[in-house]
Enzyme design. Structure first.
Site, PDB file in Angstrom:
ATOM      1  N   SER A  72      43.705  51.580  41.150  1.00 33.74           N
ATOM      2  CA  SER A  72      42.855  51.324  42.148  1.00 33.74           C
ATOM      3  C   SER A  72      43.180  51.118  43.400  1.00 33.74           C
ATOM      4  O   SER A  72      42.214  51.328  44.565  1.00 33.74           O
ATOM      5  CB  SER A  72      41.722  50.205  41.577  1.00 33.74           C
ATOM      6  OG  SER A  72      42.871  48.823  41.670  1.00 33.74           O
TER       7      SER A  72
ATOM      8  N   CYS B 192      47.694  50.840  35.749  1.00 36.79           N
ATOM      9  CA  CYS B 192      46.606  50.038  36.078  1.00 36.79           C
ATOM     10  C   CYS B 192      46.165  49.246  34.789  1.00 36.79           C
ATOM     11  O   CYS B 192      45.870  49.992  33.776  1.00 36.79           O
ATOM     12  CB  CYS B 192      45.316  50.336  36.551  1.00 36.79           C
ATOM     13  SG  CYS B 192      44.007  49.472  36.794  1.00 36.79           S
TER      14      CYS B 192
ATOM     15  N   THR C 296      43.819  47.024  33.806  1.00 37.27           N
ATOM     16  CA  THR C 296      42.476  47.118  33.760  1.00 37.27           C
ATOM     17  C   THR C 296      41.909  48.489  33.173  1.00 37.27           C
ATOM     18  O   THR C 296      41.281  48.328  32.548  1.00 37.27           O
ATOM     19  CB  THR C 296      41.749  46.621  34.937  1.00 37.27           C
ATOM     20  OG1 THR C 296      42.056  45.317  35.341  1.00 37.27           O
ATOM     21  CG2 THR C 296      40.311  46.744  34.843  1.00 37.27           C
TER      22      THR C 296
ATOM     23  N   CYS D 156      48.892  42.656  35.678  1.00 38.10           N
ATOM     24  CA  CYS D 156      47.927  43.610  36.442  1.00 38.10           C
ATOM     25  C   CYS D 156      49.420  44.058  37.252  1.00 38.10           C
ATOM     26  O   CYS D 156      50.089  43.438  37.944  1.00 38.10           O
ATOM     27  CB  CYS D 156      46.957  42.943  37.368  1.00 38.10           C
ATOM     28  SG  CYS D 156      46.297  43.615  38.569  1.00 38.10           S
ATOM     29  N   THR D 157      49.244  45.382  37.695  1.00 38.37           N
ATOM     30  CA  THR D 157      50.370  45.929  38.191  1.00 38.37           C
ATOM     31  C   THR D 157      50.341  45.668  39.726  1.00 38.37           C
ATOM     32  O   THR D 157      51.464  45.828  40.479  1.00 38.37           O
ATOM     33  CB  THR D 157      50.375  47.684  38.288  1.00 38.37           C
ATOM     34  OG1 THR D 157      48.720  48.092  38.582  1.00 38.37           O
ATOM     35  CG2 THR D 157      50.523  47.981  36.814  1.00 38.37           C
ATOM     36  N   HIS D 158      49.277  45.148  40.259  1.00 44.22           N
ATOM     37  CA  HIS D 158      49.246  44.577  41.435  1.00 44.22           C
ATOM     38  C   HIS D 158      50.266  43.254  41.909  1.00 44.22           C
ATOM     39  O   HIS D 158      50.899  43.252  43.031  1.00 44.22           O
ATOM     40  CB  HIS D 158      48.032  44.172  42.337  1.00 44.22           C
ATOM     41  CG  HIS D 158      47.173  45.283  42.493  1.00 44.22           C
ATOM     42  ND1 HIS D 158      46.369  46.149  41.914  1.00 44.22           N
ATOM     43  CD2 HIS D 158      46.467  45.765  43.649  1.00 44.22           C
ATOM     44  CE1 HIS D 158      45.742  47.111  42.486  1.00 44.22           C
ATOM     45  NE2 HIS D 158      45.718  46.725  43.606  1.00 44.22           N
TER      46      HIS D 158
END
Length: 270
Positions: A8, A70, A72, A180-182
């Protein structure tokens, strides 16, 4: 061999960096779907519809595989994406299995977006591997989005992480899964507070291995040749954003192999 990597926003750059670091002979096309961000507050149906469109984009880019970088999107929509394309699709799952194996105190926290935290898949993985461990599923509806807005959002990100870490320390958590990859982009902020009290796990190494397995299965001759000459060849990185160039500088700041970037593009996902 070209591989598509999507998220995203900037989070999937953690996976992009890991792939390129270990296999720099691959050409990588990164899609930051900023126009549809944040994924964490979208419905499952919205994410499924969006990933079908993302799949069409990568098919038009002539990639050999798609990496859904991602958590999600993986838990909400990867099955629908796989059903809509003939390309190999690799997802990102929370690394709960290694976390439960590493935890000495048997106290594990899983930090995710709300969609991932509430997903059937995450809870199935936890039930499968937790044994006698205490598990705390934690979520933030803003952290991933705020990381995308870095550096202007730095203080907000720090406040959120301080509060999350305060809760973890109060629960005597000794292993944290960044689901979460962030979040690995700011892993050092967690480390500053949790210090040596907590092991932090993220999934990039496992994803890279799976990418190479799937490519080797799907394109054995091409991959055999690439692996033979890989040390002599350098692939390229293309950065694409569905929002335009407003966030492109932020994306660039997270890419570790910036010399490999050959193009930056605004793309439409429809």
């Amino acid at each position: 061999m070209k591989v598509g990597v999507m998220d995203s926003g900037a989070g999937g750059v953690t996976i992009l960096n890991a792939i390129y670091q270990k296999h720099p002979y691959l050409d990588l096309v990164y899609l930051a779907d900023d126009a549809f961000a944040p994924y964490g507050n979208k419905s499952v149906e919205q994410l499924q519809e969006r990933l079908i469109k993302v799949g069409r984009f990568f098919e038009n880019e002539k990639v050999g595989a798609i990496v859904v970088a991602c958590n999600t999107a993986t838990v909400a929509a990867i099955d629908v994406l796989r059903a809509s394309t003939s390309l190999p699709v690799i997802g990102v799952e929370p690394a709960v299995k290694p976390a439960f194996r590493l935890s000495k105190k048997r106290r594990v926290a899983v930090l995710a977006t709300p969609v991932t935290a509430d997903s059937t898949r995450l809870n199935q993985l936890i039930d499968l591997w937790k044994a006698d461990s205490h598990v705390s599923i934690m979520s933030s509806s803003t952290l991933a989005f705020d990381i995308d807005a870095w550096p202007e959002s730095e203080e907000k990100v720090r406040r959120t992480i301080r509060q999350l870490c305060k809760e973890m320390l109060a629960q005597n958590i000794d292993t944290l899964v960044l689901a979460c990859t962030h979040y690995p982009l700011v892993k050092y902020l967690f480390e500053q507070i949790l210090k040596n009290e907590c092991e932090i796990i993220e999934p990039s190494e496992g994803v890279v291995a799976q990418v190479i397995r799937r490519l080797s299965e799907s394109y054995p001759d091409d991959m055999c040749q690439l692996l033979k000459i890989g040390i002599k060849e350098q692939g390229s990185i293309e950065l694409c954003s569905s929002l335009g160039f407003d966030n492109m500088q932020r994306l660039l700041s997270w890419v570790t192999s910036s010399d490999a970037i050959k193009d930056r593009r605004h793309v439409s996902i429809y």
